[in-house]
Design a protein around this motif. Structure first.
Motif, mmCIF file in Angstrom:
data_model
loop_
_atom_site.group_PDB
_atom_site.id
_atom_site.type_symbol
_atom_site.label_atom_id
_atom_site.label_comp_id
_atom_site.label_asym_id
_atom_site.label_seq_id
_atom_site.Cartn_x
_atom_site.Cartn_y
_atom_site.Cartn_z
ATOM 1 N N ILE A 81 0.819 -1.216 0.000
ATOM 2 C CA ILE A 81 0.000 0.000 0.000
ATOM 3 C C ILE A 81 0.852 1.266 0.000
ATOM 4 N N TRP A 82 1.913 1.310 0.826
ATOM 5 C CA TRP A 82 2.735 2.510 0.901
ATOM 6 C C TRP A 82 3.412 2.784 -0.433
ATOM 7 N N LYS A 83 3.912 1.730 -1.098
ATOM 8 C CA LYS A 83 4.564 1.908 -2.400
ATOM 9 C C LYS A 83 3.561 2.376 -3.448
ATOM 10 N N ILE A 84 2.353 1.840 -3.388
ATOM 11 C CA ILE A 84 1.307 2.239 -4.339
ATOM 12 C C ILE A 84 0.968 3.711 -4.167
ATOM 13 N N ARG A 85 0.850 4.148 -2.917
ATOM 14 C CA ARG A 85 0.479 5.548 -2.676
ATOM 15 C C ARG A 85 1.615 6.520 -2.968
ATOM 16 N N GLN A 86 2.844 6.020 -3.038
ATOM 17 C CA GLN A 86 3.945 6.856 -3.495
ATOM 18 C C GLN A 86 3.836 7.115 -4.993
ATOM 19 N N PRO A 112 5.847 15.311 0.452
ATOM 20 C CA PRO A 112 7.258 14.945 0.256
ATOM 21 C C PRO A 112 8.023 14.735 1.553
ATOM 22 N N GLU A 113 7.650 15.428 2.623
ATOM 23 C CA GLU A 113 8.296 15.193 3.918
ATOM 24 C C GLU A 113 8.036 13.772 4.390
ATOM 25 N N ASN A 114 6.797 13.310 4.230
ATOM 26 C CA ASN A 114 6.451 11.958 4.659
ATOM 27 C C ASN A 114 7.066 10.892 3.764
ATOM 28 N N LEU A 115 7.430 11.281 2.548
ATOM 29 C CA LEU A 115 8.110 10.343 1.660
ATOM 30 C C LEU A 115 9.610 10.315 1.901
ATOM 31 N N GLY A 116 10.088 11.185 2.809
ATOM 32 C CA GLY A 116 11.499 11.174 3.171
ATOM 33 C C GLY A 116 12.401 11.924 2.224
ATOM 34 N N GLU A 124 12.473 22.550 -3.390
ATOM 35 C CA GLU A 124 12.381 22.654 -4.842
ATOM 36 C C GLU A 124 11.023 22.155 -5.342
ATOM 37 N N GLN A 125 10.591 21.018 -4.812
ATOM 38 C CA GLN A 125 9.320 20.439 -5.243
ATOM 39 C C GLN A 125 8.147 21.345 -4.876
ATOM 40 N N VAL A 126 8.186 21.910 -3.669
ATOM 41 C CA VAL A 126 7.105 22.779 -3.209
ATOM 42 C C VAL A 126 7.035 24.039 -4.066
ATOM 43 N N ALA A 127 8.179 24.661 -4.310
ATOM 44 C CA ALA A 127 8.212 25.881 -5.119
ATOM 45 C C ALA A 127 7.705 25.619 -6.533
ATOM 46 N N ALA A 161 3.734 17.858 -5.636
ATOM 47 C CA ALA A 161 5.002 17.953 -4.904
ATOM 48 C C ALA A 161 5.573 16.586 -4.541
ATOM 49 N N MET A 162 4.736 15.563 -4.548
ATOM 50 C CA MET A 162 5.211 14.212 -4.235
ATOM 51 C C MET A 162 5.813 13.525 -5.457
ATOM 52 N N ASN A 163 5.810 14.240 -6.579
ATOM 53 C CA ASN A 163 6.415 13.714 -7.800
ATOM 54 C C ASN A 163 5.849 12.341 -8.164
ATOM 55 N N PRO A 164 4.514 12.246 -8.254
ATOM 56 C CA PRO A 164 3.895 10.942 -8.534
ATOM 57 C C PRO A 164 4.042 10.563 -10.006
#
Length: 281
Positions: A81-86, A112-116, A124-127, A161-164
């Motif tokens: 599940i965690w990999k899928i939601r990434q 992205p913080e929770n993805l480490g 950079e991702q947030v901006a 921002a999570m770069n999905p």
């Protein structure tokens, strides 16, 4: 139609909601493949199962029967599940379901913080995400003070921002004005065409469907029609029987075709109409 390998595979998917009166079947033996890099629009009348289907794509809901796999990972496998939601980011219809921090910038950074991600990468991702949705000037604002449309843009930025690899949009433009919807569509077109982001786009705005590579029409929990926008809107009579709106340009084209003034049906844009009229010269 975009040809590519299947990234998300839905096989014989069924799901029912439990109520005090019993069960309400939301999905009934749904079979659907989502291809690499495509923009798939999902439409259907209220209660057809669109949102329920979307929530199965990143394991927010799990199949009662059948399977949903993301790059071979079964959503029913708790270890996956965690990999899928990434890989599969989700934007809800109501942005209040996703906004949790005290500032816009902090909210977009939450994923992205929770993805480490390392701090520099997060910044950079947030901006970049805020710039894409036109909310950079509001980065220090409190989300609860924003308008509904602005909140939705922040929610989209949080997903980006999570770069999905896949972005599921559950009627995410429903709270935006026409200009806001246009900006979101332009952003998604860039993400899909330039970055090859796979998009699953649920909407009730038929004019947005024309941007998709492929359309799936749900009714009563079943996939009733699939095809390109042109192929789907060529079946305007069937769509209207389901209670769906059809673009005015498509209805006009149907009338002109009946009179023999044009040859093709399923027209969805003015350019297609002009081309069809010119073919008769």
């Amino acid at each position: 139609m975009l040809e590519g390998r299947s990234l998300i595979s839905i096989k014989s998917l069924s799901y029912a909601y439990k109520t005090q009166k019993g069960e309400t079947k939301a999905l009934d033996e749904v079979n659907l493949d989502i291809k690499k890099g495509e923009w798939l629009a999902i439409i259907g009348p209220n209660g057809s199962g669109k949102s329920t289907l979307a929530r199965h794509l990143n394991a927010l809901l799990l199949p009662e029967s059948g399977t949903v796999t993301v790059e071979g990972m079964d959503t029913s496998d708790a270890a996956m599940i965690w990999k899928i939601r990434q890989k599969v980011a989700f934007v809800f219809q109501n942005p209040d379901n996703q906004l949790i921090a005290t500032t816009v910038e902090e909210d977009v950074a939450f994923g992205p913080e929770n993805l480490g991600f390392p701090p520099q990468k997060i910044a950079e991702q947030v901006a970049q995400a805020l710039q894409v949705v036109g909310m950079m000037d509001f980065r220090e604002s409190a989300p609860h003070l924003l308008s509904g449309g602005q909140k939705q843009r922040v929610a989209i930025a949080g997903a980006l921002a999570m770069n999905p690899e896949y972005l599921v949009m559950d009627e995410a433009t429903a709270m935006l004005d026409p200009q806001g919807r246009q900006e979101v569509i332009k952003t998604l077109s860039h993400l899909n065409q330039e970055l090859k982001l796979t998009i699953v786009y649920i909407t009730h705005f038929m004019e947005e469907v024309v941007f998709a590579h492929r359309v799936a029409v749900l009714d009563q929990g079943k996939v009733k029609i699939t095809g390109t926008p042109k192929e789907v809107f060529a079946q305007s009579g069937a769509l209207m029987k389901m209670g769906l709106d059809v673009p005015e340009i498509t209805l006009l084209a149907d009338k002109l075709k009946q009179k023999g003034w044009i040859r093709s049906g399923g027209i969805t844009t003015i350019n297609e109409m002009v081309e069809s009229l010119c073919q008769l010269k």
